[in-house]
Design a protein around this motif. Structure first.
Motif, short mmCIF file in Angstrom:
data_model
loop_
_atom_site.label_atom_id
_atom_site.label_comp_id
_atom_site.label_asym_id
_atom_site.label_seq_id
_atom_site.Cartn_x
_atom_site.Cartn_y
_atom_site.Cartn_z
N HIS A 33 12.84 82.02 18.85
CA HIS A 33 13.00 83.09 18.53
C HIS A 33 11.57 81.57 17.11
O HIS A 33 10.49 83.10 17.47
N GLY A 41 12.18 89.31 18.49
CA GLY A 41 13.77 89.26 18.86
C GLY A 41 14.42 89.09 20.27
O GLY A 41 15.80 88.70 20.79
N ASP A 53 19.11 90.25 16.06
CA ASP A 53 18.52 90.87 16.90
C ASP A 53 18.10 91.67 16.89
O ASP A 53 16.81 92.45 16.71
#
Length: 177
Positions: free
Chosen positions: A24, A65, A117
């Motif tokens: 991420h 995401g 996410d």
């Protein structure tokens, strides 16, 4: 089926949590999105997180995401690659081979984006600035993320991790030989 608390699974598979959060953060950096806070691992829920500012484009949020899916899958397969054949065939597998398989499985089984996410991706899809083509392409992915997240109750994430860490390297070796 038997129940194992999530925090115990996170402790046993902590390398996967760390790589997931790193992915991420990596995608935040790639898309020049400021990272405000990072926790690579903790005992609790969630077991890790990345807090970042709102990306400039909806497509950036989608990539941030989905980043762990790509990074964890690739890293898990590569780490397990040298050990997959001896372990699968039970031939001269050493302790290090089993450690590498554990690392590969634990990293790969954290490939699936979380429901958080999915919520961030969904909010980006609903944005007015998001093109209709991107909405059509990514909407089913959000549904798939939820299915995979809830599939962890029946060990779908573990099955994926085992497949990535053993099956992919096994197929690659057999294709090259």
């Amino acid at each position: 089926m038997f129940f194992i608390p999530g925090f115990l699974i996170s402790i046993v598979t902590f390398p996967g949590v760390i790589v997931h959060e790193f992915a991420h953060q990596l995608f935040c950096r790639l898309f020049r999105t400021a990272v405000l806070d990072v926790c690579y691992f903790r005992v609790g829920n969630p077991s890790g997180f990345v807090v970042h500012e709102h990306p400039r484009k909806a497509s950036h949020q989608i990539w941030i995401g989905l980043g762990p899916f790509f990074v964890n899958t690739i890293v898990g397969a590569l780490i397990a690659l040298p050990s997959a054949i001896p372990v699968i065939q039970f031939e001269n597998a050493s302790f290090i081979d089993y450690v590498l398989i554990w690392l590969g499985v634990s990293i790969a089984m954290h490939s699936f984006p979380s429901t958080g996410d999915a919520q961030n991706i969904w909010s980006s899809i609903k944005s007015r600035e998001t093109s209709w083509l991107l909405k059509i392409l990514v909407s089913p992915i959000v549904g798939l993320i939820y299915i995979c997240a809830y599939g962890s109750v029946i060990w779908l994430d573990l099955l994926y991790g085992i497949g990535v860490a053993t099956l992919i390297p096994y197929l690659l070796v057999n294709l090259l030989v």
